[in-house]
Design a protein around this motif. Structure first.
Motif, PDB file in Angstrom:
ATOM      1  N   GLN A  33       0.877  -1.060  -0.234  1.00  0.00           N
ATOM      2  CA  GLN A  33      -0.028  -0.015   0.012  1.00  0.00           C
ATOM      3  C   GLN A  33       0.693   1.318   0.121  1.00  0.00           C
ATOM      4  O   GLN A  33       2.077   1.374   0.430  1.00  0.00           O
ATOM      5  CB  GLN A  33      -0.965   0.017   1.084  1.00  0.00           C
ATOM      6  N   VAL A  37      -1.964   5.705   3.314  1.00  0.00           N
ATOM      7  CA  VAL A  37      -3.279   4.756   3.412  1.00  0.00           C
ATOM      8  C   VAL A  37      -3.879   4.905   4.489  1.00  0.00           C
ATOM      9  O   VAL A  37      -3.059   4.747   5.514  1.00  0.00           O
ATOM     10  CB  VAL A  37      -3.062   3.595   2.740  1.00  0.00           C
ATOM     11  N   GLN A  42      -9.325   0.799   5.379  1.00  0.00           N
ATOM     12  CA  GLN A  42      -8.689  -0.698   4.964  1.00  0.00           C
ATOM     13  C   GLN A  42      -9.621  -1.658   6.149  1.00  0.00           C
ATOM     14  O   GLN A  42     -10.011  -2.800   5.775  1.00  0.00           O
ATOM     15  CB  GLN A  42      -7.330  -0.901   5.306  1.00  0.00           C
TER      16      GLN A  42
END
Length: 215
Positions: A33, A37, A42
């Protein structure tokens, strides 16, 4: 003997499935990633196995990383994709090594891979893409390119409704998405661009959450 005869008559049904991706959820959601992020996003993602026919005529199995609230929609649309034998090049999460080879963090505009979640900004905008929230999917990008003026993504791609794997307004796959409340980028001509590969959906329960991330 009876089983052998059936297999000979229905070879496609007895042929082994081609596995395009076999990642586990941790690999597909958390590996490879880019910086920045958001773990909060997620945590809301799930890995959905899907089956579809490839351009080789064989049954394939791939995987879609999508927001958990849209997982059932993805299963239902891929049931349509499989039933209509709409050909799909591949369905591989961007965290997969094969996609990572195509660009840093899998961010390559030159692909025909179908995928949903990818942490990035929207094209030409300074805000997160719906893909970054797991609320969008692109199907056969090279056959259904994003076009704005002279810009086409993937580069050099052209849109020809007569070609297998191309999406049109009356196609069962497009209609299947729309019945489930998804918006289709092929209808965005009034915005000065068209994006027929692209489908997105914001469930009502997620409206405030999406606004927070895209403000």
């Amino acid at each position: 003997m009876h089983i052998i005869l059936v297999c000979l008559l229905f070879a496609a049904g007895c042929a082994p499935v081609v596995f395009d991706s076999r990642l586990n959820a941790s690999q597909a959601i958390w590996d490879n990633q880019p910086p920045g992020v958001a773990a909060e996003v997620q945590d809301r993602l799930v890995l959905v196995p899907v089956r579809y026919y490839g351009f080789d005529g064989r049954l394939h199995q791939g995987q879609v990383v999508i927001h958990r609230d849209l997982a059932q929609d993805i299963r239902m649309v891929f049931a349509v994709i499989r039933a209509t034998r709409f050909p799909v090049e591949s369905v591989i999460p961007v965290a997969h090594p094969l996609i990572q080879e195509q660009g840093v963090y899998g961010l390559s505009p030159d692909t025909n891979n179908t995928s949903a979640y990818v942490w990035r900004f929207a094209v030409g905008e300074n805000r997160l893409s719906m893909h970054a929230l797991g609320l969008a999917i692109d199907i056969n990008p090279r056959l259904n390119p994003y076009v704005r003026g002279d810009l086409a993504l993937p580069p050099g791609a052209t849109y020809d409704p007569a070609v297998a794997g191309t999406l049109t307004a009356d196609h069962p796959v497009v209609l299947g998405f729309r019945r489930l409340g998804w918006k289709w980028g092929g209808h965005w001509g009034s915005r000065g661009r068209v994006d027929p590969m692209h489908f997105q959906k914001i469930p009502r329960s997620l409206a405030a959450w999406v606004a927070k991330w895209r403000e």
